[in-house]
Design an enzyme around this catalytic site. Structure first.
Site, PDB file in Angstrom:
ATOM      1  N   LYS A  14       0.828  -1.200   0.000  1.00 20.58           N
ATOM      2  CA  LYS A  14       0.000   0.000   0.000  1.00 20.58           C
ATOM      3  C   LYS A  14       0.872   1.264   0.000  1.00 20.58           C
ATOM      4  O   LYS A  14       0.695   2.139  -0.820  1.00 20.58           O
ATOM      5  CB  LYS A  14      -0.916   0.043   1.243  1.00 20.58           C
ATOM      6  CG  LYS A  14      -1.867  -1.124   1.355  1.00 20.58           C
ATOM      7  CD  LYS A  14      -2.744  -1.023   2.593  1.00 20.58           C
ATOM      8  CE  LYS A  14      -1.982  -1.130   3.911  1.00 20.58           C
ATOM      9  NZ  LYS A  14      -1.404  -2.466   4.181  1.00 20.58           N
ATOM     10  N   ARG A  89      -9.344   0.856   8.357  1.00 23.89           N
ATOM     11  CA  ARG A  89      -8.888  -0.513   8.594  1.00 23.89           C
ATOM     12  C   ARG A  89      -9.912  -1.318   9.379  1.00 23.89           C
ATOM     13  O   ARG A  89      -9.712  -2.508   9.585  1.00 23.89           O
ATOM     14  CB  ARG A  89      -7.593  -0.479   9.404  1.00 23.89           C
ATOM     15  CG  ARG A  89      -6.341  -0.834   8.598  1.00 23.89           C
ATOM     16  CD  ARG A  89      -5.143  -0.675   9.526  1.00 23.89           C
ATOM     17  NE  ARG A  89      -3.983  -1.378   9.069  1.00 23.89           N
ATOM     18  CZ  ARG A  89      -2.954  -0.826   8.428  1.00 23.89           C
ATOM     19  NH1 ARG A  89      -2.972   0.439   8.100  1.00 23.89           N
ATOM     20  NH2 ARG A  89      -1.911  -1.556   8.098  1.00 23.89           N
ATOM     21  N   ARG A 128      11.834  -6.436   4.663  1.00 21.16           N
ATOM     22  CA  ARG A 128      11.784  -5.030   5.076  1.00 21.16           C
ATOM     23  C   ARG A 128      12.423  -4.865   6.453  1.00 21.16           C
ATOM     24  O   ARG A 128      13.088  -3.862   6.722  1.00 21.16           O
ATOM     25  CB  ARG A 128      10.329  -4.535   5.107  1.00 21.16           C
ATOM     26  CG  ARG A 128      10.206  -3.079   5.502  1.00 21.16           C
ATOM     27  CD  ARG A 128       8.803  -2.539   5.340  1.00 21.16           C
ATOM     28  NE  ARG A 128       7.896  -3.069   6.345  1.00 21.16           N
ATOM     29  CZ  ARG A 128       6.585  -2.848   6.360  1.00 21.16           C
ATOM     30  NH1 ARG A 128       6.028  -2.119   5.407  1.00 21.16           N
ATOM     31  NH2 ARG A 128       5.829  -3.352   7.303  1.00 21.16           N
ATOM     32  N   ARG A 134      11.918  -2.197  11.377  1.00 19.59           N
ATOM     33  CA  ARG A 134      10.693  -1.801  12.070  1.00 19.59           C
ATOM     34  C   ARG A 134      10.365  -2.776  13.186  1.00 19.59           C
ATOM     35  O   ARG A 134      10.437  -3.990  13.017  1.00 19.59           O
ATOM     36  CB  ARG A 134       9.523  -1.740  11.072  1.00 19.59           C
ATOM     37  CG  ARG A 134       9.280  -0.347  10.578  1.00 19.59           C
ATOM     38  CD  ARG A 134       8.261  -0.302   9.491  1.00 19.59           C
ATOM     39  NE  ARG A 134       6.974  -0.878   9.860  1.00 19.59           N
ATOM     40  CZ  ARG A 134       5.901  -0.792   9.091  1.00 19.59           C
ATOM     41  NH1 ARG A 134       5.977  -0.140   7.932  1.00 19.59           N
ATOM     42  NH2 ARG A 134       4.768  -1.333   9.451  1.00 19.59           N
ATOM     43  N   ARG A 145      -0.421  -9.519  12.903  1.00 22.86           N
ATOM     44  CA  ARG A 145      -0.977  -8.460  12.046  1.00 22.86           C
ATOM     45  C   ARG A 145      -1.842  -9.060  10.936  1.00 22.86           C
ATOM     46  O   ARG A 145      -2.863  -8.496  10.554  1.00 22.86           O
ATOM     47  CB  ARG A 145       0.146  -7.605  11.468  1.00 22.86           C
ATOM     48  CG  ARG A 145       0.756  -6.693  12.523  1.00 22.86           C
ATOM     49  CD  ARG A 145       2.114  -6.159  12.123  1.00 22.86           C
ATOM     50  NE  ARG A 145       2.090  -5.386  10.914  1.00 22.86           N
ATOM     51  CZ  ARG A 145       3.156  -5.179  10.136  1.00 22.86           C
ATOM     52  NH1 ARG A 145       4.332  -5.698  10.472  1.00 22.86           N
ATOM     53  NH2 ARG A 145       3.057  -4.459   9.053  1.00 22.86           N
TER      54      ARG A 145
HETATM   55  P1  B4P Z   1       4.723  -1.561   2.098  1.00 21.58           P
HETATM   56  O1  B4P Z   1       4.325  -0.764   0.898  1.00 21.58           O
HETATM   57  O2  B4P Z   1       5.557  -0.896   3.133  1.00 21.58           O
HETATM   58  O3  B4P Z   1       3.459  -2.231   2.809  1.00 21.58           O
HETATM   59  P2  B4P Z   1       2.178  -1.651   3.474  1.00 21.58           P
HETATM   60  O4  B4P Z   1       1.064  -2.445   2.873  1.00 21.58           O
HETATM   61  O5  B4P Z   1       2.077  -0.155   3.332  1.00 21.58           O
HETATM   62  O6  B4P Z   1       2.507  -1.961   4.997  1.00 21.58           O
HETATM   63  P3  B4P Z   1       1.852  -2.131   6.398  1.00 21.58           P
HETATM   64  O7  B4P Z   1       0.404  -2.515   6.282  1.00 21.58           O
HETATM   65  O8  B4P Z   1       2.762  -3.075   7.056  1.00 21.58           O
HETATM   66  O9  B4P Z   1       2.045  -0.799   7.168  1.00 21.58           O
HETATM   67  P4  B4P Z   1       1.237   0.417   7.749  1.00 21.58           P
HETATM   68  O10 B4P Z   1       2.233   1.487   7.836  1.00 21.58           O
HETATM   69  O11 B4P Z   1      -0.001   0.724   6.938  1.00 21.58           O
HETATM   70  O12 B4P Z   1       5.450  -2.858   1.546  1.00 21.58           O
HETATM   71  C1  B4P Z   1       6.004  -3.826   2.409  1.00 21.58           C
HETATM   72  C2  B4P Z   1       7.368  -4.267   1.922  1.00 21.58           C
HETATM   73  O13 B4P Z   1       7.249  -4.964   0.680  1.00 21.58           O
HETATM   74  C3  B4P Z   1       8.334  -3.116   1.666  1.00 21.58           C
HETATM   75  O14 B4P Z   1       9.597  -3.488   2.108  1.00 21.58           O
HETATM   76  C4  B4P Z   1       8.321  -2.931   0.154  1.00 21.58           C
HETATM   77  O15 B4P Z   1       9.552  -2.462  -0.336  1.00 21.58           O
HETATM   78  C5  B4P Z   1       8.065  -4.357  -0.317  1.00 21.58           C
HETATM   79  N1  B4P Z   1       7.277  -4.404  -1.539  1.00 21.58           N
HETATM   80  C6  B4P Z   1       6.197  -3.633  -1.835  1.00 21.58           C
HETATM   81  N2  B4P Z   1       5.711  -3.986  -3.046  1.00 21.58           N
HETATM   82  C7  B4P Z   1       6.478  -5.031  -3.488  1.00 21.58           C
HETATM   83  C8  B4P Z   1       6.466  -5.839  -4.680  1.00 21.58           C
HETATM   84  N3  B4P Z   1       5.565  -5.663  -5.649  1.00 21.58           N
HETATM   85  N4  B4P Z   1       7.407  -6.813  -4.793  1.00 21.58           N
HETATM   86  C9  B4P Z   1       8.307  -7.008  -3.813  1.00 21.58           C
HETATM   87  N5  B4P Z   1       8.394  -6.278  -2.678  1.00 21.58           N
HETATM   88  C10 B4P Z   1       7.476  -5.296  -2.517  1.00 21.58           C
HETATM   89  O16 B4P Z   1       0.720  -0.021   9.210  1.00 21.58           O
HETATM   90  C11 B4P Z   1       1.583  -0.301  10.297  1.00 21.58           C
HETATM   91  C12 B4P Z   1       0.810  -0.400  11.626  1.00 21.58           C
HETATM   92  O17 B4P Z   1       0.251   0.906  11.971  1.00 21.58           O
HETATM   93  C13 B4P Z   1      -0.418  -1.315  11.679  1.00 21.58           C
HETATM   94  O18 B4P Z   1      -0.071  -2.666  11.911  1.00 21.58           O
HETATM   95  C14 B4P Z   1      -1.225  -0.683  12.855  1.00 21.58           C
HETATM   96  O19 B4P Z   1      -0.723  -1.091  14.109  1.00 21.58           O
HETATM   97  C15 B4P Z   1      -0.968   0.798  12.700  1.00 21.58           C
HETATM   98  N6  B4P Z   1      -2.052   1.426  11.914  1.00 21.58           N
HETATM   99  C16 B4P Z   1      -1.900   1.982  10.664  1.00 21.58           C
HETATM  100  N7  B4P Z   1      -3.078   2.439  10.207  1.00 21.58           N
HETATM  101  C17 B4P Z   1      -4.014   2.168  11.180  1.00 21.58           C
HETATM  102  C18 B4P Z   1      -5.416   2.370  11.273  1.00 21.58           C
HETATM  103  N8  B4P Z   1      -6.126   2.926  10.269  1.00 21.58           N
HETATM  104  N9  B4P Z   1      -6.057   1.965  12.395  1.00 21.58           N
HETATM  105  C19 B4P Z   1      -5.388   1.414  13.419  1.00 21.58           C
HETATM  106  N10 B4P Z   1      -4.044   1.163  13.382  1.00 21.58           N
HETATM  107  C20 B4P Z   1      -3.354   1.540  12.264  1.00 21.58           C
END
Ligand code: B4P
Length: 189
Positions: A14, A89, A128, A134, A145
């Protein structure tokens, strides 16, 4: 099509895709996870509260998250649109977002769901962890998660599907391939 949500499991990409999209669309990406991490690194009160939940792989409580998003969506840079990354979420957050936008006289136009597979995600997040270190990227916490995602976030796609604004995109493959698929959805609107 400037008021968008990007949905997906932890590690679905995302944040990665939102960062690219925000440049091409010229609208701000609002990542609740990134806002929490900034607060943690700056040692704010919000950061201290959020850290306790995030380190266990749990969601930060809805009322805190909703208030944060409400403030952010009142910033003038969202006037021409926004891309919400990681919010909503929970079903409660869907309702809160509806209310925030209703008050502002606008609504979400488009929801993109990145469809992925749990094993690929665990691998991505462990990788990552090596790069970014992290605190919530250890295997046990990643599994927690994923459970929380299935219980609380997965049902959201049905809600937006029923509203006729959900677009499922294959999230497997390279970052560029996934971005091309999202761009194809945007072009088709
Ligand atoms: P990211 O792009 O970092 O993944 P994400 O889906 O954004 O991450 P996540 O859900 O963990 O984090 P968030 O900050 O939202 O990609 C992951 C990895 O994969 C990276 O290293 C990237 O380089 C790699 N990658 C991406 N695309 C790729 C591809 N096509 N091929 C290969 N590698 C690839 O949330 C973190 C925490 O914050 C949650 O667990 C929660 O505790 C809190 N939080 C956030 N929003 C919240 C909400 N609305 N309500 C309550 N808690 C919340």
């Amino acid at each position: 099509m400037n008021r968008m949500i990007i949905l997906g499991a932890p590690g679905a990409g995302k944040g990665t895709q939102a960062t690219i999209l925000t440049e091409s669309l010229g609208i701000p990406a609002i990542s609740t996870g990134a806002i929490f991490r900034t607060n943690i690194s700056e040692g704010t009160e919000l950061g201290t509260i959020a850290k306790g939940y995030m380190d266990r792989g749990e969601f930060v409580p809805d009322d805190i998250t909703d208030a944060l998003v409400k403030n952010r969506l009142n910033e003038p840079d969202t006037d021409n649109g926004f891309l919400l990354d990681g919010y909503p979420r929970t079903l409660q957050q869907v309702g809160a977002l509806d209310e925030i936008l209703l008050e502002q006289g606008r609504e979400v136009d488009l929801v993109v769901e990145l469809v992925t597979e749990p094993e690929v995600l665990v691998e991505r997040l462990l990788k990552r962890a090596e790069i970014e270190g992290r605190a919530d990227d250890t295997e046990d916490i990643i599994r927690r998660r994923m459970e929380v995602y299935v219980e609380q976030t997965k049902p959201l796609s049905r809600v937006y599907e029923q509203r006729g604004i959900l677009h499922r995109v294959d999230g497997l493959g390279s970052v560029d391939e996934v971005q091309e698929r999202i761009q194809a959805v945007l072009k088709a609107q």
